[in-house]
Design a protein around this motif. Structure first.
Motif, PDB file in Angstrom:
ATOM      1  N   ILE A  30    -106.252 -29.280 -15.817  1.00 19.72           N
ATOM      2  CA  ILE A  30    -107.653 -29.435 -16.224  1.00 19.72           C
ATOM      3  C   ILE A  30    -107.879 -28.809 -17.592  1.00 19.72           C
ATOM      4  CG2 ILE A  30    -110.050 -28.842 -15.667  1.00 19.72           C
ATOM      5  CD1 ILE A  30    -109.155 -28.787 -12.697  1.00 19.72           C
ATOM      6  N   LEU A  31    -107.339 -27.606 -17.790  1.00 16.25           N
ATOM      7  CA  LEU A  31    -107.540 -26.904 -19.053  1.00 16.25           C
ATOM      8  C   LEU A  31    -106.821 -27.595 -20.209  1.00 16.25           C
ATOM      9  CD1 LEU A  31    -107.373 -23.138 -17.998  1.00 16.25           C
ATOM     10  CD2 LEU A  31    -109.388 -24.481 -18.628  1.00 16.25           C
ATOM     11  N   HIS A  76    -108.939 -32.521  -7.755  1.00 18.32           N
ATOM     12  CA  HIS A  76    -108.052 -33.625  -8.119  1.00 18.32           C
ATOM     13  C   HIS A  76    -106.800 -33.184  -8.874  1.00 18.32           C
ATOM     14  CE1 HIS A  76    -111.336 -36.219  -6.854  1.00 18.32           C
ATOM     15  NE2 HIS A  76    -112.144 -35.577  -7.679  1.00 18.32           N
ATOM     16  N   GLY A  77    -106.664 -31.895  -9.154  1.00 20.94           N
ATOM     17  CA  GLY A  77    -105.481 -31.444  -9.881  1.00 20.94           C
ATOM     18  C   GLY A  77    -105.453 -29.947 -10.056  1.00 20.94           C
ATOM     19  N   LEU A  94     -98.780 -25.260 -18.007  1.00 23.43           N
ATOM     20  CA  LEU A  94     -98.561 -26.514 -17.271  1.00 23.43           C
ATOM     21  C   LEU A  94     -97.073 -26.850 -17.215  1.00 23.43           C
ATOM     22  CD1 LEU A  94     -99.663 -29.020 -15.838  1.00 23.43           C
ATOM     23  CD2 LEU A  94     -99.954 -30.092 -18.088  1.00 23.43           C
ATOM     24  N   ALA A  95     -96.341 -26.598 -18.300  1.00 21.92           N
ATOM     25  CA  ALA A  95     -94.909 -26.881 -18.317  1.00 21.92           C
ATOM     26  C   ALA A  95     -94.153 -26.002 -17.323  1.00 21.92           C
ATOM     27  CB  ALA A  95     -94.355 -26.675 -19.725  1.00 21.92           C
ATOM     28  N   SER A 116    -100.158 -31.292 -10.513  1.00 18.12           N
ATOM     29  CA  SER A 116    -101.013 -31.365 -11.706  1.00 18.12           C
ATOM     30  C   SER A 116    -102.153 -32.367 -11.538  1.00 18.12           C
ATOM     31  CB  SER A 116    -100.184 -31.738 -12.938  1.00 18.12           C
ATOM     32  OG  SER A 116     -99.687 -33.069 -12.819  1.00 18.12           O
ATOM     33  N   GLY A 117    -101.888 -33.476 -10.829  1.00 24.62           N
ATOM     34  CA  GLY A 117    -102.919 -34.494 -10.642  1.00 24.62           C
ATOM     35  C   GLY A 117    -103.189 -35.335 -11.865  1.00 24.62           C
TER      36      GLY A 117
END
Length: 297
Positions: free
Chosen positions: A182-183, A176-177, A52-53, A59-60
């Protein structure tokens, strides 16, 4: 790119299969199933946080629906990990992995209940065949068999049910993202949930035990690397193909159990395993093909 994506899906399934065997080794050494599940998820969380970073766009994380559905996915994956390892501890890797592979059957049953899928005689027949396979695999008809306890069989089926919850949660969170967001939420929920039933003394002892490399390998293969490979691979892999490739997981886990952990399966159990794997794969392929047909038209 398509061949590489297919390889990613195969590698993810292979990693998940090996993670069951590694978890079996750890629990044979006396480690608590919830502690094993906790560390698998915690290391997975570290991986997806880095992902994610590195890929923060879209990202949502401001969406409430993303958080809600991701939290449901997290409860599903927490139950999947925990019940899977409880099933291994109470039975065998081969049986636990095959029972978890019944997840698509639960997806169908939930879809029937919420009228997302239309039940047909063929689908009910397939579900009946899977249930017959479960009976043969777990040998619940033979009280004295002793190879799989009722707790082990029940936990294996619950792991499949929880995986179905994860599938639904992830599916409804996806619009939505980003998958990595999500994870992150899902694994954070997993860690929060599993920290309560896990043995506190063992959870701390992992940090100083000689078994810590196995915990790291379990987390990397079973959650961190595998989920990323699978999601990236799915972008260019047809769902029907992915359903077939997913058979690598229970087959790998079963071979690991027989070869490394010296687990034994009798003829009827192997036949039951075959019924489950073939029928569930056929259900998944048929469902994927039907959903893709309107797009092709």
């Amino acid at each position: 790119m398509v061949n590489l994506s297919t390889a990613f899906v195969v590698l993810a399934a292979l990693c998940w299969g090996l993670s069951g065997g590694i978890g079996g080794i750890l629990m044979a050494d006396g480690w608590d199933a919830f502690v094993v599940s906790l560390y698998r998820g915690a290391i997975g969380l570290l991986f997806v946080l880095v992902w994610l970073a590195l890929r923060p766009r879209g990202s949502g994380l401001a969406s409430r629906r993303l958080w809600g559905w991701s939290a449901i996915a997290g409860l599903g994956v927490a139950g999947n990990f925990a019940f899977y390892f409880v099933s291994i501890a109470e039975g065998s890797v081969a049986v636990a992995a095959t029972l978890m592979y019944c997840a698509p059957v639960f997806v169908y049953l939930v879809s029937f209940a919420f009228k997302l899928e239309s039940p047909t005689p063929l689908k009910w027949a397939a579900i009946a065949v899977v249930m017959l396979g479960v009976v043969l695999l777990t040998r619940i008809y033979d009280v004295g068999a002793g190879s799989v306890t009722l707790v082990g069989a029940g936990a294996g089926l619950l792991s499949g049910l929880c995986y179905a919850v994860f599938i639904f949660g992830f599916k409804y969170a996806a619009p939505h993202g980003s998958p990595q967001a999500i994870l992150v939420i899902a694994f954070a929920v997993l860690v929060t949930v599993l920290i309560w039933p896990a043995d506190a003394d063992q959870a701390v002892a992992v940090l100083s035990t000689s078994s810590w490399p196995l915990f790291v390998v379990l987390g990397v293969l079973g959650a961190g690397l595998s989920f990323i490979l699978y999601i990236v691979g799915l972008k260019h892999t047809a769902p029907a193909v992915a359903s077939i490739l997913a058979m690598v997981e229970p087959i790998t886990a079963s071979l690991f159990g027989v070869v490394v952990l010296n687990e034994n399966l009798v003829g009827l159990q192997i036949f039951g395993m075959g019924l489950i794997l073939v029928t569930v794969t056929a259900l998944s392929v048929t469902s994927s093909a039907r959903r893709a047909q309107p797009l092709a038209e």
